[in-house]
Design a protein around this motif. Structure first.
Motif, mmCIF file in Angstrom:
data_model
loop_
_atom_site.group_PDB
_atom_site.id
_atom_site.type_symbol
_atom_site.label_atom_id
_atom_site.label_comp_id
_atom_site.label_asym_id
_atom_site.label_seq_id
_atom_site.Cartn_x
_atom_site.Cartn_y
_atom_site.Cartn_z
ATOM 1 N N TYR A 59 0.832 -1.210 0.000
ATOM 2 C CA TYR A 59 0.000 0.000 0.000
ATOM 3 C C TYR A 59 0.867 1.261 0.000
ATOM 4 N N ASN A 60 1.895 1.264 0.851
ATOM 5 C CA ASN A 60 2.766 2.443 0.966
ATOM 6 C C ASN A 60 3.465 2.748 -0.371
ATOM 7 N N LEU A 63 0.713 3.868 -2.936
ATOM 8 C CA LEU A 63 0.193 5.197 -2.568
ATOM 9 C C LEU A 63 1.186 6.306 -2.961
ATOM 10 N N HIS A 143 1.153 12.626 2.223
ATOM 11 C CA HIS A 143 1.402 11.261 2.700
ATOM 12 C C HIS A 143 1.077 11.203 4.195
ATOM 13 N N PRO A 144 0.254 10.213 4.617
ATOM 14 C CA PRO A 144 -0.151 10.189 6.032
ATOM 15 C C PRO A 144 0.978 9.895 7.014
ATOM 16 N N GLY A 145 2.107 9.382 6.519
ATOM 17 C CA GLY A 145 3.198 9.023 7.431
ATOM 18 C C GLY A 145 4.227 10.123 7.662
ATOM 19 N N VAL A 146 4.045 11.252 7.011
ATOM 20 C CA VAL A 146 5.019 12.348 7.144
ATOM 21 C C VAL A 146 4.825 13.051 8.490
ATOM 22 N N ILE A 147 5.947 13.378 9.151
ATOM 23 C CA ILE A 147 5.814 14.063 10.454
ATOM 24 C C ILE A 147 5.285 15.476 10.242
ATOM 25 N N ASN A 150 7.006 18.509 8.627
ATOM 26 C CA ASN A 150 7.429 18.386 7.218
ATOM 27 C C ASN A 150 6.265 18.309 6.230
ATOM 28 N N SER A 154 6.709 18.254 2.215
ATOM 29 C CA SER A 154 6.556 16.943 1.566
ATOM 30 C C SER A 154 5.519 16.996 0.434
ATOM 31 N N VAL A 177 10.964 6.289 0.388
ATOM 32 C CA VAL A 177 9.661 6.097 1.043
ATOM 33 C C VAL A 177 9.594 4.716 1.695
#
Lengths: 219, 105
Positions: A59-60, A63, A143-147, A150, A154, A177
């Motif tokens: 998925y990552n 995506l 992207h849902p995983g970005v802190i 950032n 991003s 990624v």
């Protein structure tokens, strides 16, 4: 159950005689081999294990290439359906994860190409579908995983990644990624390590150019 | 000159914005949705496919041809039956008699 019992017995036996590193490598390989055998025997539990173990990676990757969550989910499902249908032909030359990344990247690129063609002719269609949802991709992807700190940067970077040529896009996505090593990327792309290095170097150069143009306009 | 350094700094910071990125996972119950889709796409076509199997297609074709041939034969038989309509004529044919009378001649 029989397979997992065998693995436990092997593990107990080998714990006494081999070093930790060798042991881990051996069991990873053994478990993957057992998993492939179970998948080829059409065992539902093995397929469920495969999906639950690899769904995040697939998925990552998808995506990050298609940059659209709903489409990424659909494509992730298609990847696993293809695995289910073609596991019989899997010879085991590459690792299972490598094979999955290969299917995922090719499906994602194909979908991205189709959506680009649709966008080209989007002036002929409505912007919203019957459910009042946007039919064509929104211009910015988050992207849902970005802190948190950032997030804004991003978005700009993913916009630039989308403009890279396909090979560079895959290499950059898998490296930055998914966090794969150059060797793993080379296996996924069926290329040499040096050509992966070259692809990443060119990708970084292109991204710098895109970003330079972008910041020159806004600063 | 200051603008150039600003741009360079922004580019570097943007390129580093993926550091510390966590893996994105699909929505919960992904396997359930996948299972439902597989049932929809892989199981249903198999149940329908018996209609297009060669053995069924050829059998249906043979049955249709047989029915047609049988109908043609039956129709021809009834036409002959209709042609010999009166009971006297049937009786004369059965006993090999001449049906024409002397008065008519």
């Amino acid at each position: 159950l029989a397979i997992s019992k065998n693995i436990i017995l092997y593990r107990k036996f080998f714990q006494k005689i081999t070093s930790k590193h060798l042991r881990n490598r051996f069991f990873c390989h053994l478990e993957e081999a057992q998993l492939i055998i179970s998948l080829k025997a059409n065992q539902a539990s093995a397929f469920k294990y495969l999906v639950e173990h690899y769904q995040g990676r697939v998925y990552n990757t998808v995506l990050s290439i298609v940059q659209q969550p709903n489409e990424a989910e659909d494509l992730t499902q298609e990847v696993f359906i293809e695995v289910y249908q073609s596991i019989g032909g899997f010879r085991g030359d590459a690792k299972l994860s490598t094979w999955l990344y290969r299917i995922a990247t090719s499906k994602a690129l194909e979908a991205y190409r189709k959506s680009k063609t649709q966008k080209r002719f989007s002036f002929l269609t409505s912007l919203w579908n019957s459910n009042n949802e946007i039919q064509h991709h929104p211009p910015e992807f988050e992207h849902p995983g970005v802190i948190l700190e950032n997030k804004e940067r991003s978005k700009i970077l993913f916009n630039a990644i989308a403009k890279l040529p396909n090979n560079q896009k895959i290499a950059f996505t898998l490296c930055h990624v998914e966090g794969l090593s150059y060797q793993e990327i080379a296996e996924v792309m069926q290329n040499t390590v040096s050509s992966v290095e070259s692809l990443l170097f060119r990708a970084k150069g292109n991204l710098k150019n895109y970003l330079k143009n972008y910041y020159e306009k806004i600063l | 000159m200051k603008k150039y350094f600003d741009i360079e700094k922004e580019i570097e910071q943007t390129l580093q914005s993926l550091e510390g990125l966590k893996r994105a996972d699909p929505m919960p119950f992904f396997y359930t949705r996948l299972e439902a889709r597989m049932e929809r796409e892989l199981v249903k076509p198999q149940t329908m496919s018996w209609q297009i199997r060669p053995v069924w297609a050829y059998s249906s074709l043979a049955a249709a041809i047989l029915l047609n041939v049988a109908t043609i034969f039956t129709m021809t038989y009834y036409r002959q039956e209709k042609a010999i309509s009166s009971p006297q004529e049937r009786f004369a044919i059965e006993y090999g008699l001449n049906t024409t009378s002397g008065i008519e001649n």
